[in-house]
Write a protein that holds these residues in place. Structure first.
Motif, PDB file in Angstrom:
ATOM      1  N   LEU A 184      37.262  34.953  47.332  1.00 16.35           N
ATOM      2  CA  LEU A 184      37.065  35.836  47.716  1.00 16.35           C
ATOM      3  C   LEU A 184      38.466  37.118  46.511  1.00 16.35           C
ATOM      4  O   LEU A 184      38.420  37.811  46.096  1.00 16.35           O
ATOM      5  CB  LEU A 184      36.781  37.467  49.647  1.00 16.35           C
ATOM      6  CG  LEU A 184      36.647  38.851  48.682  1.00 16.35           C
ATOM      7  CD1 LEU A 184      36.419  38.819  50.794  1.00 16.35           C
ATOM      8  CD2 LEU A 184      38.014  39.281  48.748  1.00 16.35           C
ATOM      9  N   LEU A 185      39.308  36.240  47.483  1.00 10.83           N
ATOM     10  CA  LEU A 185      40.801  36.591  46.461  1.00 10.83           C
ATOM     11  C   LEU A 185      40.773  36.040  45.368  1.00 10.83           C
ATOM     12  O   LEU A 185      41.191  37.042  44.452  1.00 10.83           O
ATOM     13  CB  LEU A 185      41.837  36.228  47.302  1.00 10.83           C
ATOM     14  CG  LEU A 185      43.362  36.913  46.766  1.00 10.83           C
ATOM     15  CD1 LEU A 185      43.228  38.615  46.471  1.00 10.83           C
ATOM     16  CD2 LEU A 185      44.251  36.264  48.015  1.00 10.83           C
ATOM     17  N   ALA A 186      40.306  35.192  45.129  1.00 10.55           N
ATOM     18  CA  ALA A 186      41.026  34.650  43.972  1.00 10.55           C
ATOM     19  C   ALA A 186      39.285  34.767  42.578  1.00 10.55           C
ATOM     20  O   ALA A 186      39.667  35.433  41.657  1.00 10.55           O
ATOM     21  CB  ALA A 186      39.755  32.753  43.888  1.00 10.55           C
ATOM     22  N   THR A 187      38.245  35.747  42.982  1.00  7.28           N
ATOM     23  CA  THR A 187      37.493  36.342  42.315  1.00  7.28           C
ATOM     24  C   THR A 187      38.417  37.971  42.030  1.00  7.28           C
ATOM     25  O   THR A 187      38.416  37.879  40.857  1.00  7.28           O
ATOM     26  CB  THR A 187      35.968  36.770  42.731  1.00  7.28           C
ATOM     27  OG1 THR A 187      35.893  35.562  43.519  1.00  7.28           O
ATOM     28  CG2 THR A 187      34.767  37.445  42.249  1.00  7.28           C
ATOM     29  N   GLY A 188      38.941  38.281  42.679  1.00 13.81           N
ATOM     30  CA  GLY A 188      39.467  39.679  42.728  1.00 13.81           C
ATOM     31  C   GLY A 188      39.985  39.114  41.089  1.00 13.81           C
ATOM     32  O   GLY A 188      41.317  40.347  40.674  1.00 13.81           O
ATOM     33  N   LEU A 189      41.227  38.509  41.954  1.00 15.32           N
ATOM     34  CA  LEU A 189      42.523  37.661  41.042  1.00 15.32           C
ATOM     35  C   LEU A 189      42.092  37.670  39.234  1.00 15.32           C
ATOM     36  O   LEU A 189      42.504  37.978  38.312  1.00 15.32           O
ATOM     37  CB  LEU A 189      43.056  36.900  41.664  1.00 15.32           C
ATOM     38  CG  LEU A 189      43.547  37.193  42.446  1.00 15.32           C
ATOM     39  CD1 LEU A 189      44.598  35.805  43.733  1.00 15.32           C
ATOM     40  CD2 LEU A 189      45.613  37.292  42.327  1.00 15.32           C
ATOM     41  N   ALA A 190      40.871  37.226  39.228  1.00 15.88           N
ATOM     42  CA  ALA A 190      39.708  36.862  38.514  1.00 15.88           C
ATOM     43  C   ALA A 190      39.648  37.902  37.383  1.00 15.88           C
ATOM     44  O   ALA A 190      39.597  37.532  35.785  1.00 15.88           O
ATOM     45  CB  ALA A 190      39.119  35.435  38.346  1.00 15.88           C
ATOM     46  N   ASP A 191      39.098  38.917  38.599  1.00 17.12           N
ATOM     47  CA  ASP A 191      38.777  40.631  37.590  1.00 17.12           C
ATOM     48  C   ASP A 191      39.701  40.919  37.538  1.00 17.12           C
ATOM     49  O   ASP A 191      39.267  42.035  36.215  1.00 17.12           O
ATOM     50  CB  ASP A 191      37.674  40.814  38.412  1.00 17.12           C
ATOM     51  CG  ASP A 191      36.572  39.908  38.915  1.00 17.12           C
ATOM     52  OD1 ASP A 191      35.976  39.293  38.308  1.00 17.12           O
ATOM     53  OD2 ASP A 191      36.260  40.824  39.907  1.00 17.12           O
ATOM     54  N   ALA A 192      41.130  41.173  37.829  1.00 12.78           N
ATOM     55  CA  ALA A 192      41.725  41.820  37.358  1.00 12.78           C
ATOM     56  C   ALA A 192      42.115  41.048  35.840  1.00 12.78           C
ATOM     57  O   ALA A 192      43.353  41.537  35.316  1.00 12.78           O
ATOM     58  CB  ALA A 192      42.633  41.903  38.611  1.00 12.78           C
ATOM     59  N   GLY A 193      42.083  40.074  35.444  1.00 10.05           N
ATOM     60  CA  GLY A 193      42.838  39.085  34.513  1.00 10.05           C
ATOM     61  C   GLY A 193      43.971  38.487  34.545  1.00 10.05           C
ATOM     62  O   GLY A 193      44.365  37.596  33.139  1.00 10.05           O
ATOM     63  N   PHE A 194      44.095  37.885  36.262  1.00 11.09           N
ATOM     64  CA  PHE A 194      44.831  36.425  36.430  1.00 11.09           C
ATOM     65  C   PHE A 194      44.535  35.460  35.965  1.00 11.09           C
ATOM     66  O   PHE A 194      43.136  35.285  35.573  1.00 11.09           O
ATOM     67  CB  PHE A 194      45.276  35.987  37.434  1.00 11.09           C
ATOM     68  CG  PHE A 194      46.191  37.618  37.580  1.00 11.09           C
ATOM     69  CD1 PHE A 194      47.905  37.536  38.473  1.00 11.09           C
ATOM     70  CD2 PHE A 194      45.469  38.679  38.767  1.00 11.09           C
ATOM     71  CE1 PHE A 194      48.550  38.407  38.811  1.00 11.09           C
ATOM     72  CE2 PHE A 194      46.530  39.982  39.189  1.00 11.09           C
ATOM     73  CZ  PHE A 194      47.405  39.879  39.245  1.00 11.09           C
ATOM     74  N   GLU A 195      44.869  34.230  35.367  1.00  9.22           N
ATOM     75  CA  GLU A 195      44.243  32.609  35.391  1.00  9.22           C
ATOM     76  C   GLU A 195      44.178  32.150  36.668  1.00  9.22           C
ATOM     77  O   GLU A 195      45.698  32.415  37.176  1.00  9.22           O
ATOM     78  CB  GLU A 195      45.170  31.705  34.257  1.00  9.22           C
ATOM     79  CG  GLU A 195      44.789  30.393  34.593  1.00  9.22           C
ATOM     80  CD  GLU A 195      45.643  29.303  33.822  1.00  9.22           C
ATOM     81  OE1 GLU A 195      45.053  28.207  33.567  1.00  9.22           O
ATOM     82  OE2 GLU A 195      46.033  30.084  32.066  1.00  9.22           O
TER      83      GLU A 195
END
Length: 401
Positions: A308-319
């Motif tokens: 859940l958090l990994a998807t959110g971080l990727a959607d926010a633009g993080f690698e």
């Protein structure tokens, strides 16, 4: 008071002068000040199993552990730890001579290093490293020698050639952490085989921090280094109830090793806390006997939260780097752009993030000797309630515009 005496000698021992206030204290205070979601410090926001909590209450009421428990730990817990190591990994330990209960893994690390390291000895640790490692090496008078885990194909990996070249005639000990905080790396069988062969060849002691042993995901597998050829007699293995049962405040950890190593660590430990966590030791003894369904459900719940958090971080633009174990995700902030990422400065980014997005994270650079190597990396903890993680992901998405 300025922190100096009239002779201008600082109050703080020079070995600890470089450490000061931890980044966790700073960022947690910032979370409170700004009303942000704190994904910085690694502790769950819910308690562990009710039956384990009730076991502690029962021990309190029955008067078990309210006075000093035995120095090595209560027999019930030492027996449960030995049974856990045998059942999980086929490692046989004598509860009376090869198991030591400590005030969390933090004391286990401190006591091990204070016992086994002489001033001037070199201690190799993988960086980024858990912050207490550096402080404990310093308190023991040792010299830390970092070997850097570097990004490779989506995760952080160990360079075995760099590790071999770091060993000198002054190397006393390897300090290994797998599953690894903060990168989420789990060392593979091939990597651990190479580490074991190096330790045997160079006659090195090894301290392994395995507190996240039950939090490995996907195809990763936790393999205790003590199970490898030649390692049983030279390895101090550290475990903890806090991370496995979500009672981090109880501070119940342990050491398993050969009698000589346990005796050495106990000699240092007895002058640190002496004993601790009396009633909680009885509860953890029961917790270690929980059925496999508990450990499976715990791991799967954390895996879903990771995703859940990994998807959110990727959607926010993080690698987002792959997390094979622990409950932390490491990210690279540079894809956010120079302005948002503060030119890849993790410290500046994390100090600005609460005001910008209402979320707190930790800059990985605090876990490096080579600060530049960790500058653009930022750690988030996902050991939180699902609703909290969903809200954090929503807030972080604002970074993507």
């Amino acid at each position: 008071m300025t922190g100096m005496t009239s002779s201008n000698r600082p109050f703080l021992n020079r070995r600890l002068a470089e450490f000061g206030t931890t980044i966790f204290a700073e960022m947690s205070a910032l979370a409170v000040q700004t009303g942000s979601i704190n994904l910085g410090q690694g502790f769950p926001d819910t308690d562990g199993p009710e039956e384990v909590r009730e076991a502690a209450v029962r021990a309190l009421r029955d008067g078990r552990g309210n006075q000093y428990p035995p120095g090595p730990g209560i027999p019930e817990l030492r027996t449960a730890i030995a049974a856990h190591q045998e059942r999980r990994y086929g490692l046989s330990f004598d509860p009376d001579t090869e198991v030591l209960v400590t005030a969390g893994a933090t004391e286990a690390i401190a006591a091990s290093l204070l016992a086994l390291v002489e001033p001037g000895d070199e201690v190799i640790a993988f960086e980024p490293y858990y912050d207490s490692y550096a402080a404990c090496i310093a308190m023991a008078g040792g010299k830390r020698v970092p070997v850097t885990l570097r990004p490779h194909e989506g995760s952080f990996r160990l360079d075995l050639d760099e590790l071999r070249s770091a060993v000198t005639d002054r190397t006393r000990l390897l300090l290994i952490n797998t599953p690894h905080n903060p990168t989420g790396t789990v060392l593979t069988r091939e990597e651990l085989t190479a580490v074991a062969e190096l330790a045997v060849e160079r006659d090195l002691l090894v301290v392994t921090d395995e507190v996240y042993e039950h939090l490995v995901f996907d195809d990763a597998e936790h393999l205790p280094l003590a199970t490898f050829p030649g390692m049983r007699e030279r390895t101090v293995t550290i475990g903890s109830a806090g991370k496995t049962f979500s009672f981090t405040g109880w501070k119940v950890g342990w050491v398993t090793a050969s009698p000589g190593l346990v005796s050495a660590v106990r000699s240092a430990k007895q002058f640190l806390t002496y004993v601790s966590s009396g009633p909680f030791q009885y509860a953890v003894a029961e917790a270690l006997s929980l059925p496999d369904t508990y450990f499976t459900a715990f791991r799967e719940d954390m895996r879903a939260k990771r995703d859940l958090l990994a998807t959110g971080l990727a959607d926010a633009g993080f690698e987002v780097f792959n997390t094979a174990g622990t409950y932390f995700i490491t990210t690279d902030i540079r894809p956010l752009g120079a302005e948002l990422s503060k030119d890849g400065d993790g410290f500046a980014f994390c100090r600005a993030l609460p005001e910008r997005a209402g979320v707190v994270a930790i800059p990985n650079a605090v876990f490096y000797d080579h600060r530049d190597a960790g500058a653009p990396f930022v750690r988030f903890a996902f050991c939180k309630q699902t609703g909290v993680l969903e809200e954090a992901a929503k807030r972080l998405k604002a970074l993507a515009g």
